[in-house]
Structures are given as C-alpha cells and as structure tokens.
Design a protein around this motif. Structure first.
Motif, PDB file in Angstrom:
ATOM      1  N   ARG A 113      36.290 101.926  65.251  1.00 52.59           N
ATOM      2  CA  ARG A 113      36.842 101.348  64.026  1.00 52.59           C
ATOM      3  C   ARG A 113      37.248  99.896  64.259  1.00 52.59           C
ATOM      4  N   ASN A 114      37.915  99.642  65.378  1.00 54.32           N
ATOM      5  CA  ASN A 114      38.321  98.267  65.694  1.00 54.32           C
ATOM      6  C   ASN A 114      37.105  97.357  65.831  1.00 54.32           C
ATOM      7  N   ALA A 115      36.048  97.859  66.461  1.00 55.89           N
ATOM      8  CA  ALA A 115      34.840  97.049  66.626  1.00 55.89           C
ATOM      9  C   ALA A 115      34.170  96.774  65.287  1.00 55.89           C
ATOM     10  N   ILE A 116      34.231  97.745  64.375  1.00 60.65           N
ATOM     11  CA  ILE A 116      33.659  97.555  63.035  1.00 60.65           C
ATOM     12  C   ILE A 116      34.486  96.541  62.253  1.00 60.65           C
ATOM     13  N   ILE A 117      35.821  96.678  62.286  1.00 57.57           N
ATOM     14  CA  ILE A 117      36.689  95.755  61.555  1.00 57.57           C
ATOM     15  C   ILE A 117      36.531  94.332  62.094  1.00 57.57           C
ATOM     16  N   ALA A 118      36.389  94.207  63.409  1.00 53.21           N
ATOM     17  CA  ALA A 118      36.230  92.887  64.029  1.00 53.21           C
ATOM     18  C   ALA A 118      34.824  92.321  63.859  1.00 53.21           C
ATOM     19  N   LEU A 119      33.930  93.122  63.265  1.00 56.08           N
ATOM     20  CA  LEU A 119      32.532  92.737  63.048  1.00 56.08           C
ATOM     21  C   LEU A 119      31.758  92.597  64.348  1.00 56.08           C
ATOM     22  N   GLU A 120      32.308  93.145  65.442  1.00 54.84           N
ATOM     23  CA  GLU A 120      31.524  93.259  66.667  1.00 54.84           C
ATOM     24  C   GLU A 120      30.384  94.255  66.435  1.00 54.84           C
ATOM     25  N   LEU A 121      30.656  95.229  65.574  1.00 59.32           N
ATOM     26  CA  LEU A 121      29.617  96.111  65.041  1.00 59.32           C
ATOM     27  C   LEU A 121      29.483  95.764  63.562  1.00 59.32           C
ATOM     28  N   PRO A 122      28.548  94.886  63.214  1.00 57.91           N
ATOM     29  CA  PRO A 122      28.449  94.389  61.841  1.00 57.91           C
ATOM     30  C   PRO A 122      27.766  95.392  60.916  1.00 57.91           C
ATOM     31  N   PRO A 123      27.879  95.180  59.618  1.00 54.42           N
ATOM     32  CA  PRO A 123      27.164  96.042  58.670  1.00 54.42           C
ATOM     33  C   PRO A 123      25.687  96.132  59.024  1.00 54.42           C
ATOM     34  N   GLY A 124      25.178  97.356  59.020  1.00 48.20           N
ATOM     35  CA  GLY A 124      23.780  97.587  59.354  1.00 48.20           C
ATOM     36  C   GLY A 124      23.536  97.920  60.805  1.00 48.20           C
ATOM     37  N   ALA A 125      24.558  97.762  61.657  1.00 46.55           N
ATOM     38  CA  ALA A 125      24.374  98.055  63.079  1.00 46.55           C
ATOM     39  C   ALA A 125      24.139  99.547  63.280  1.00 46.55           C
ATOM     40  N   GLN A 133      27.739  98.711  54.724  1.00 50.91           N
ATOM     41  CA  GLN A 133      28.042  97.415  54.136  1.00 50.91           C
ATOM     42  C   GLN A 133      29.485  97.426  53.630  1.00 50.91           C
ATOM     43  N   ILE A 134      30.019  96.243  53.413  1.00 53.57           N
ATOM     44  CA  ILE A 134      31.380  96.126  52.878  1.00 53.57           C
ATOM     45  C   ILE A 134      31.331  96.430  51.386  1.00 53.57           C
ATOM     46  N   ASP A 135      32.011  97.481  50.981  1.00 51.85           N
ATOM     47  CA  ASP A 135      32.036  97.936  49.592  1.00 51.85           C
ATOM     48  C   ASP A 135      33.128  97.163  48.849  1.00 51.85           C
ATOM     49  N   VAL A 136      32.733  96.261  47.970  1.00 52.48           N
ATOM     50  CA  VAL A 136      33.685  95.392  47.280  1.00 52.48           C
ATOM     51  C   VAL A 136      34.635  96.205  46.416  1.00 52.48           C
ATOM     52  N   ASP A 137      34.139  97.243  45.757  1.00 54.69           N
ATOM     53  CA  ASP A 137      35.004  98.067  44.908  1.00 54.69           C
ATOM     54  C   ASP A 137      36.088  98.747  45.743  1.00 54.69           C
ATOM     55  N   ARG A 138      35.716  99.292  46.889  1.00 51.61           N
ATOM     56  CA  ARG A 138      36.705  99.931  47.749  1.00 51.61           C
ATOM     57  C   ARG A 138      37.690  98.905  48.297  1.00 51.61           C
ATOM     58  N   ALA A 139      37.216  97.699  48.579  1.00 49.75           N
ATOM     59  CA  ALA A 139      38.116  96.635  49.033  1.00 49.75           C
ATOM     60  C   ALA A 139      39.133  96.295  47.949  1.00 49.75           C
ATOM     61  N   ARG A 185      30.629  86.188  49.560  1.00 52.58           N
ATOM     62  CA  ARG A 185      29.368  86.853  49.214  1.00 52.58           C
ATOM     63  C   ARG A 185      28.190  85.892  49.366  1.00 52.58           C
ATOM     64  N   GLU A 186      28.399  84.647  48.963  1.00 50.11           N
ATOM     65  CA  GLU A 186      27.326  83.651  49.075  1.00 50.11           C
ATOM     66  C   GLU A 186      26.962  83.395  50.534  1.00 50.11           C
ATOM     67  N   ARG A 187      27.974  83.430  51.409  1.00 48.89           N
ATOM     68  CA  ARG A 187      27.738  83.132  52.817  1.00 48.89           C
ATOM     69  C   ARG A 187      27.205  84.343  53.585  1.00 48.89           C
ATOM     70  N   TYR A 188      27.639  85.554  53.185  1.00 48.71           N
ATOM     71  CA  TYR A 188      27.254  86.777  53.911  1.00 48.71           C
ATOM     72  C   TYR A 188      26.674  87.802  52.942  1.00 48.71           C
ATOM     73  N   PRO A 189      25.612  87.476  52.218  1.00 50.60           N
ATOM     74  CA  PRO A 189      25.102  88.396  51.195  1.00 50.60           C
ATOM     75  C   PRO A 189      24.642  89.730  51.766  1.00 50.60           C
ATOM     76  N   GLU A 190      24.164  89.725  53.019  1.00 48.99           N
ATOM     77  CA  GLU A 190      23.645  90.977  53.594  1.00 48.99           C
ATOM     78  C   GLU A 190      24.767  91.923  54.026  1.00 48.99           C
TER      79      GLU A 190
END
Length: 234
Positions: free
Chosen positions: A29-41, A84-90, A225-230
């Motif tokens: 979880r910490n690695a995911i939050i820190a983006l060491e494990l990014p969306p799609g990994a 992916q980062i779910d904007v609604d959940r955020a 979103r513009e910078r990290y659309p994926e």
C-alpha cells in the motif's frame, strides 16, 4: 504474465514476530501511495512472495485487502495490476475527511490543550525539515502524523483509521501534486495557521484554514489530469 515491479528493499524486510499478511499489505500500500508502484503496474503473486520471503497466502490476503480499497484490479486467471486513480473515490474521501476534521478542529479550539499545541508544533518543525530536504515520503508521513494528532486529541482515533482506509486515491493525487512549486510550503503554512487558531480558541479560523488546506489538491485536478492522463480515471 508480466513481472511485478520491484518492491523497495526496505519494504521487503518483514518482522518475523508479526503476522506476514498485514505487513505485506502495508508495504504494498505504501509503495502504491508513493507511486513506486504506479497505476498499471503488474503484481505477480509468485514474485511478490519471493521478494518478501513468504508463502503465497499472505500475498493473496494482502492483495484482497488492496482490492477492497480499490488500489488494485484483479483479473482472475490473468493478472493483478495497480488500479488507476479513481477521481470519484478521491472526491468522496475528501468529502468524508473534510466533514470529520471540520468538527474535530472546532472541538479542539473550544478547549485547547497546551500539550497538543506542543506536539503539533513539533510535527510542523519536522515537516519543514523534510520539505527543505526534498524528502517527499517523510514529508507525507509527517503530514499524516499532524492530522493523526488532531484525531487522537479529540479521541476519534477509530475515525482516523476509517479515513486512512478510504484515502488511497486522494493520497495518490496528493503525491502527484506535492512536487509542484510551493505545494509543500503551503501545507506547512496551513498547518501553522490551523495550530495557531486552535491555540487562540478561534474555531472559525481553524475551520477556514482547514478547508483551504484540504481542498488544495482537488482544486488542481485539471492540471494533474493534463500532466498524468494515463494515471487517472473518472
């Protein structure tokens, strides 16, 4: 199946005196939050078990918990990947946290505790050091400590745990936003203003500054979103 991204070496060392599954969960979880494990990994159970030195069962249990928090997507018999980062959940997590913390700072400002003010000032001083050093992970940990102190002082620790369990998506947005020029300094400034308002018994000012503090990342959503659309999904 693709290989899992490497888990940081420090994260792979488990305390053998504790149950393995919660530790694997915390580290992933910490690695995911820190983006060491990014969306799609991709996350391979076999490789994670090898990296952590455990059987597949703790890894399976950890991934199930991560799936419950919406941080991984499990495709049976195929793959497990970081979501992916779910904007609604955020946005929902932000709503929950703001509703709780507005009431918490009001309660604390009604009857300020000098010992709490000392602890908050200490947390702020540490955050300033981390910001100066550019240590974003330590800075985020310090940010969490500041807010955890508020919940603890209001005797609402269980609600902090609830907030943390719902915060994975908003926390990843914050992590994307944190390196922006002036962002860390703004967080420290808001923490100072909240602390001084509580100390001065000014509940309205504490709430106003808290609202500004918590809304910073979502107000920049379009830029993120513009910078990290994926990385983002609606």
């Amino acid at each position: 199946m693709e290989s899992a991204h490497p888990v940081p070496r420090a994260a792979a060392r488990l305390d053998r005196a504790r149950q393995a599954a919660p530790q694997v969960f915390e580290r992933l979880r910490n690695a995911i939050i820190a983006l060491e494990l990014p969306p799609g990994a991709p996350l391979s159970r076999a490789e994670l078990a090898g990296q952590f030195g455990v059987s597949s069962t703790p890894v399976r249990d950890a991934l199930m918990r991560l799936e419950e928090e919406g941080l991984v997507d499990v495709f049976p018999q195929h793959a497990t990947v970081v979501s992916q980062i779910d904007v609604d959940r955020a946005q929902q997590a932000h709503f929950l946290r703001q509703a709780l913390e507005l009431e918490i700072v009001r309660l604390l400002a009604d009857k300020p505790d000098p010992a709490l003010i000392i602890r908050l000032d200490h947390a702020i001083a540490l955050q300033q050091q981390f910001a100066k050093a550019g240590d974003f992970e330590a800075f985020i940990a310090g940010d969490n400590d500041f807010h955890a102190q508020l919940y603890a002082a209001a005797r609402k620790q269980d609600l902090w745990m609830l907030v943390r369990s719902r915060s994975g998506h908003i926390d990843r947005l914050r992590r994307l936003h944190l390196p922006s020029p002036g962002k860390a300094q703004n967080i420290v400034r808001h923490h100072k203003l909240i602390t001084r308002a509580i100390e001065a018994k000014d509940a309205q000012a504490a709430q106003q500054n808290l609202r500004k503090h918590l809304s910073g990342t979502l107000s920049e959503l379009d830029r993120i979103r513009e910078r990290y659309p994926e990385y983002l999904s609606d």
